[in-house]
Scaffold this motif. Structure first.
Motif, PDB file in Angstrom:
ATOM      1  N   MET A  69       0.851  -1.206   0.000  1.00 47.14           N
ATOM      2  CA  MET A  69       0.000   0.000   0.000  1.00 47.14           C
ATOM      3  C   MET A  69       0.884   1.254   0.000  1.00 47.14           C
ATOM      4  SD  MET A  69      -3.006   1.098   2.572  1.00 47.14           S
ATOM      5  CE  MET A  69      -3.931  -0.197   1.818  1.00 47.14           C
ATOM      6  N   PRO A  70       0.581   2.218  -0.851  1.00 48.04           N
ATOM      7  CA  PRO A  70       1.426   3.416  -0.911  1.00 48.04           C
ATOM      8  C   PRO A  70       1.277   4.268   0.352  1.00 48.04           C
ATOM      9  CG  PRO A  70      -0.516   3.673  -2.290  1.00 48.04           C
ATOM     10  CD  PRO A  70      -0.553   2.273  -1.767  1.00 48.04           C
ATOM     11  N   VAL A  71       2.341   4.994   0.688  1.00 48.16           N
ATOM     12  CA  VAL A  71       2.273   5.913   1.826  1.00 48.16           C
ATOM     13  C   VAL A  71       1.393   7.093   1.419  1.00 48.16           C
ATOM     14  CG1 VAL A  71       3.606   7.394   3.365  1.00 48.16           C
ATOM     15  CG2 VAL A  71       4.598   5.277   2.509  1.00 48.16           C
ATOM     16  N   PRO A  72       0.353   7.391   2.212  1.00 48.64           N
ATOM     17  CA  PRO A  72      -0.519   8.508   1.828  1.00 48.64           C
ATOM     18  C   PRO A  72       0.272   9.818   1.780  1.00 48.64           C
ATOM     19  CG  PRO A  72      -1.335   7.373   3.811  1.00 48.64           C
ATOM     20  CD  PRO A  72      -0.005   6.797   3.484  1.00 48.64           C
ATOM     21  N   SER A  73       0.007  10.615   0.771  1.00 46.15           N
ATOM     22  CA  SER A  73       0.714  11.898   0.717  1.00 46.15           C
ATOM     23  C   SER A  73       0.026  12.887   1.643  1.00 46.15           C
ATOM     24  CB  SER A  73       0.724  12.436  -0.706  1.00 46.15           C
ATOM     25  OG  SER A  73      -0.584  12.762  -1.072  1.00 46.15           O
ATOM     26  N   ARG A  74       0.821  13.766   2.181  1.00 49.79           N
ATOM     27  CA  ARG A  74       0.283  14.762   3.120  1.00 49.79           C
ATOM     28  C   ARG A  74       0.326  16.132   2.464  1.00 49.79           C
ATOM     29  NH1 ARG A  74       4.026  14.952   6.972  1.00 49.79           N
ATOM     30  NH2 ARG A  74       5.341  13.422   5.985  1.00 49.79           N
ATOM     31  N   ALA A 123       4.749  27.160   6.386  1.00 53.50           N
ATOM     32  CA  ALA A 123       4.970  27.385   7.813  1.00 53.50           C
ATOM     33  C   ALA A 123       4.396  28.714   8.256  1.00 53.50           C
ATOM     34  CB  ALA A 123       6.461  27.338   8.115  1.00 53.50           C
ATOM     35  N   THR A 124       4.096  29.569   7.320  1.00 47.15           N
ATOM     36  CA  THR A 124       3.591  30.888   7.692  1.00 47.15           C
ATOM     37  C   THR A 124       2.089  30.998   7.424  1.00 47.15           C
ATOM     38  OG1 THR A 124       4.251  31.605   5.518  1.00 47.15           O
ATOM     39  CG2 THR A 124       5.761  32.101   7.291  1.00 47.15           C
ATOM     40  N   ALA A 125       1.418  29.864   7.249  1.00 45.94           N
ATOM     41  CA  ALA A 125       0.035  29.933   6.778  1.00 45.94           C
ATOM     42  C   ALA A 125      -0.959  30.409   7.827  1.00 45.94           C
ATOM     43  CB  ALA A 125      -0.403  28.563   6.274  1.00 45.94           C
ATOM     44  N   ALA A 126      -0.815  29.944   9.056  1.00 49.76           N
ATOM     45  CA  ALA A 126      -1.936  30.093   9.990  1.00 49.76           C
ATOM     46  C   ALA A 126      -1.808  31.259  10.958  1.00 49.76           C
ATOM     47  CB  ALA A 126      -2.097  28.806  10.783  1.00 49.76           C
ATOM     48  N   TRP A 127      -0.657  31.857  11.051  1.00 51.45           N
ATOM     49  CA  TRP A 127      -0.502  32.926  12.030  1.00 51.45           C
ATOM     50  C   TRP A 127       0.120  34.123  11.342  1.00 51.45           C
ATOM     51  CZ3 TRP A 127       4.234  35.059  12.607  1.00 51.45           C
ATOM     52  CH2 TRP A 127       5.271  34.363  12.001  1.00 51.45           C
ATOM     53  N   HIS A 153       8.205  24.208   5.970  1.00 48.12           N
ATOM     54  CA  HIS A 153       7.337  23.361   6.799  1.00 48.12           C
ATOM     55  C   HIS A 153       7.875  21.955   6.972  1.00 48.12           C
ATOM     56  CE1 HIS A 153       5.747  21.726   3.009  1.00 48.12           C
ATOM     57  NE2 HIS A 153       5.803  22.983   2.600  1.00 48.12           N
ATOM     58  N   VAL A 154       8.636  21.486   5.985  1.00 53.63           N
ATOM     59  CA  VAL A 154       9.186  20.126   6.108  1.00 53.63           C
ATOM     60  C   VAL A 154      10.225  20.094   7.231  1.00 53.63           C
ATOM     61  CG1 VAL A 154      10.500  18.315   4.954  1.00 53.63           C
ATOM     62  CG2 VAL A 154       8.690  19.528   3.719  1.00 53.63           C
ATOM     63  N   GLY A 155      11.141  21.067   7.225  1.00 54.22           N
ATOM     64  CA  GLY A 155      12.190  21.106   8.252  1.00 54.22           C
ATOM     65  C   GLY A 155      11.618  21.351   9.629  1.00 54.22           C
ATOM     66  N   LEU A 156      10.656  22.285   9.712  1.00 54.50           N
ATOM     67  CA  LEU A 156      10.052  22.570  11.018  1.00 54.50           C
ATOM     68  C   LEU A 156       9.307  21.345  11.537  1.00 54.50           C
ATOM     69  CD1 LEU A 156       9.271  24.497  13.315  1.00 54.50           C
ATOM     70  CD2 LEU A 156       7.370  25.317  11.890  1.00 54.50           C
ATOM     71  N   GLY A 157       8.585  20.674  10.642  1.00 57.28           N
ATOM     72  CA  GLY A 157       7.851  19.475  11.058  1.00 57.28           C
ATOM     73  C   GLY A 157       8.794  18.380  11.545  1.00 57.28           C
ATOM     74  N   LEU A 158       9.914  18.253  10.855  1.00 55.85           N
ATOM     75  CA  LEU A 158      10.888  17.233  11.252  1.00 55.85           C
ATOM     76  C   LEU A 158      11.502  17.584  12.615  1.00 55.85           C
ATOM     77  CD1 LEU A 158      12.326  14.664  10.540  1.00 55.85           C
ATOM     78  CD2 LEU A 158      13.817  15.940   8.996  1.00 55.85           C
ATOM     79  N   ALA A 159      11.810  18.880  12.814  1.00 56.48           N
ATOM     80  CA  ALA A 159      12.345  19.316  14.114  1.00 56.48           C
ATOM     81  C   ALA A 159      11.354  18.976  15.227  1.00 56.48           C
ATOM     82  CB  ALA A 159      12.628  20.818  14.090  1.00 56.48           C
ATOM     83  N   ASP A 165       3.255  17.840  11.406  1.00 53.81           N
ATOM     84  CA  ASP A 165       2.405  18.651  10.519  1.00 53.81           C
ATOM     85  C   ASP A 165       1.709  19.766  11.290  1.00 53.81           C
ATOM     86  OD1 ASP A 165       3.036  17.112   8.388  1.00 53.81           O
ATOM     87  OD2 ASP A 165       1.125  16.028   8.289  1.00 53.81           O
ATOM     88  N   LYS A 166       1.261  19.413  12.495  1.00 50.61           N
ATOM     89  CA  LYS A 166       0.416  20.345  13.249  1.00 50.61           C
ATOM     90  C   LYS A 166       1.183  21.625  13.626  1.00 50.61           C
ATOM     91  CE  LYS A 166      -3.060  20.131  16.846  1.00 50.61           C
ATOM     92  NZ  LYS A 166      -3.558  19.442  18.021  1.00 50.61           N
ATOM     93  N   ILE A 167       2.448  21.470  13.978  1.00 54.94           N
ATOM     94  CA  ILE A 167       3.211  22.644  14.414  1.00 54.94           C
ATOM     95  C   ILE A 167       3.341  23.654  13.276  1.00 54.94           C
ATOM     96  CG2 ILE A 167       5.547  21.837  13.827  1.00 54.94           C
ATOM     97  CD1 ILE A 167       4.711  23.591  17.080  1.00 54.94           C
ATOM     98  N   THR A 168       3.410  23.146  12.035  1.00 56.20           N
ATOM     99  CA  THR A 168       3.631  24.074  10.912  1.00 56.20           C
ATOM    100  C   THR A 168       2.420  24.971  10.673  1.00 56.20           C
ATOM    101  OG1 THR A 168       2.815  22.533   9.228  1.00 56.20           O
ATOM    102  CG2 THR A 168       5.160  22.406   9.783  1.00 56.20           C
ATOM    103  N   ARG A 169       1.288  24.598  11.239  1.00 53.83           N
ATOM    104  CA  ARG A 169       0.094  25.433  11.065  1.00 53.83           C
ATOM    105  C   ARG A 169       0.016  26.547  12.097  1.00 53.83           C
ATOM    106  NH1 ARG A 169      -1.231  20.378   9.410  1.00 53.83           N
ATOM    107  NH2 ARG A 169      -2.461  20.211   7.519  1.00 53.83           N
ATOM    108  N   ARG A 170       0.885  26.482  13.128  1.00 54.75           N
ATOM    109  CA  ARG A 170       0.732  27.480  14.182  1.00 54.75           C
ATOM    110  C   ARG A 170       2.041  28.107  14.641  1.00 54.75           C
ATOM    111  NH1 ARG A 170       1.808  26.029  19.511  1.00 54.75           N
ATOM    112  NH2 ARG A 170       2.203  23.831  19.895  1.00 54.75           N
ATOM    113  N   PHE A 171       3.157  27.779  13.973  1.00 54.99           N
ATOM    114  CA  PHE A 171       4.421  28.254  14.524  1.00 54.99           C
ATOM    115  C   PHE A 171       5.397  28.618  13.416  1.00 54.99           C
ATOM    116  CE2 PHE A 171       7.914  28.291  17.619  1.00 54.99           C
ATOM    117  CZ  PHE A 171       7.244  28.800  18.717  1.00 54.99           C
ATOM    118  N   ASP A 172       6.231  29.618  13.702  1.00 52.53           N
ATOM    119  CA  ASP A 172       7.199  30.112  12.724  1.00 52.53           C
ATOM    120  C   ASP A 172       8.552  29.425  12.916  1.00 52.53           C
ATOM    121  OD1 ASP A 172       8.370  31.774  10.768  1.00 52.53           O
ATOM    122  OD2 ASP A 172       9.181  33.034  12.355  1.00 52.53           O
TER     123      ASP A 172
END
Ligand SMILES: CC(=O)SCCNC(=O)CCNC(=O)[C@H](O)C(C)(C)COP(=O)(O)OP(=O)(O)OC[C@H]1O[C@@H](n2cnc3c(N)ncnc32)[C@H](O)[C@@H]1OP(=O)(O)O
Ligand SMILES: N[C@@H](CCO)C(=O)O
Length: 384
Positions: A1-6, A11-15, A229-235, A280-287
């Motif tokens: 089964m393929p890994v679902p894409s996200r 990173a600057t979208a929500a705030w 957002h990829v780097g922040l999410g990984l951090a 993923d969640k942090i990238t919606r609320r943090f710089d």
């Protein structure tokens, strides 16, 4: 089964820095010379308050948030954009820090991204500071909070309380402003970050720096509008593992595959999906730049710097102290709390919160933490 894409989330979208939210207020505190030799020509702190300062000024409590917290300690249901408070169980009418009794102040830290001056704020040329934002230390952050206290007319805090990164500032307040801190509560924190902590923080910084969209911190004006957002999410994923205990991750997730996915066909285990979610969640609320700035301030945190070492700095603290450790905390292990309690003359023995969860126990085990704080307030910090 393929890994679902996200979905890719900027990173600057929500705030937006400085965007008023609910009851948040702003204090303009003027220029600041920084410990590193840098300078901020204009500093603003966002903050919220609850309760009323009494005539004698003896009921003020300062609440200092952790890495990705903000001034919004108590949620507001009737806001245009309701957001839950991160410590509503601890602060509010009838809560351990009862706002019918105490005047509670919570600033967003200097360098933050929820209204205080930070890397996304405009520099004197009108463009975001980005990579030009100076190195901040915990002392700089507390120096800004001292000016906020001056502005609010608070001479002395009856209590300064915080956990994790907030606890670093709690200790710095107690050491640098002994005449202004009657009592402190330092929860799941340290007088000096350790080699192990610096190593963990370093890999988080490296994850952000490795994201090509980070552009050395100058991503705000990116033509494609896309942030790191990829780097922040990984951090955040690297960090989140340290926020939870090995026991919990094993007991809760173990080797269970994520629903509908098969790890032998490229799918994920549930624990991988769980970390992806928090990343993923942090990238919606943090710089990302704020994450870097605050992480660096934790790396350089050393209460003993220019004070003759950690033990001398702790011994100089005159405030009464409550020190709380979470027994399963692998980020700020209980030995660091023991060191604080042993070193501060007015601190009692470490109070231990028993938790399976690890560092996040300071947020999750609200009954236990609340009980310790209530007891300390009742026994040692009554309003005069
Ligand atoms: C000072 C400050 O504290 S900062 C502000 C508050 N802190 C944070 O927001 C930090 C990030 N969050 C956390 O650290 C934690 O969620 C806490 C401490 C707030 C709460 O801890 P818990 O209640 O144990 O939550 P938990 O770690 O299980 O996370 C729950 C989330 O994981 C999701 N989740 C659980 N299992 C999976 C899985 N297999 N796959 C994907 N997602 C999953 C849940 O759906 C839930 O999502 P939601 O938060 O978007 O609703
Ligand atoms: N969950 C906390 C962990 C760091 O103490 C935060 O995000 O600030």
């Amino acid at each position: 089964m393929p890994v679902p894409s996200r979905p890719a989330v900027p990173a600057t979208a929500a705030w937006r820095a400085g965007d008023p939210v609910g009851r948040r207020q702003f204090a303009d505190l003027g220029p600041f010379a920084l410990e590193s030799g840098g300078r901020l020509p204009a500093v603003r702190l966002a903050y919220e308050t609850w309760g009323t300062l009494n005539e004698d000024g003896t009921n003020a409590v300062l609440v200092l948030h952790a890495l990705t917290g903000d001034s919004h300690v108590i949620g507001d249901a009737d806001e245009a954009h309701p957001t839950p408070g991160w410590w509503s169980s601890m602060v509010g009418p009838g809560a351990p820090i009862d706002t019918d009794e105490w005047f509670v102040v919570a600033p967003n830290v200097l360098g933050g991204c929820q209204g205080s001056t930070g890397p996304a704020s405009p520099a004197p040329d009108g463009r975001p500071w980005g990579s030009r934002f100076p190195l901040l230390t915990v002392r700089d952050q507390v120096a800004a909070e001292v000016r906020l206290a001056d502005l609010l007319g608070v001479d002395t805090w009856a209590l300064v309380i915080g956990a994790s990164m907030g606890g670093l500032r709690v200790l710095e307040w107690a050491a640098s402003e002994p005449h202004r801190v009657e009592a402190f509560a330092a929860i799941a924190t340290a007088a000096q970050t350790s080699g192990d902590q610096i190593a963990g923080f370093h890999t988080q910084l490296a994850a952000i720096a490795a994201d090509p969209r980070f552009r050395d911190g100058d991503y705000y004006d990116a033509a494609d509008g896309d942030g790191p957002h990829v780097g922040l999410g990984l951090a955040r994923q690297i960090a989140h593992q340290t926020y939870r205990s090995a026991y919990e991750l094993d007991e809760r997730f173990g080797r269970i595959p994520q629903g509908g996915e098969d790890p032998l066909e490229g799918g994920r285990f549930a624990v991988q999906s769980y970390l992806d979610h928090h990343g993923d969640k942090i990238t919606r609320r943090f710089d990302a730049n704020t994450y870097v700035t605050l992480t660096r301030s934790m790396i350089t945190h050393d209460l003993g710097r220019d004070r003759g070492g950690v033990e001398a700095a702790l011994a100089s603290i005159t405030a009464r102290g409550l020190v709380i450790a979470v027994d399963s905390d692998r980020l700020f292990p209980p030995a660091q709390s023991e060191r604080i309690a042993a070193g501060v003359p007015g601190a009692g023995p470490v109070r231990t919160v028993h938790s399976d969860y690890g560092h996040d126990g300071f947020l999750i085990e609200e009954d236990q933490v609340g009980r310790h704080v209530s007891e300390f307030l009742n026994e040692s910090v009554r309003v005069r």
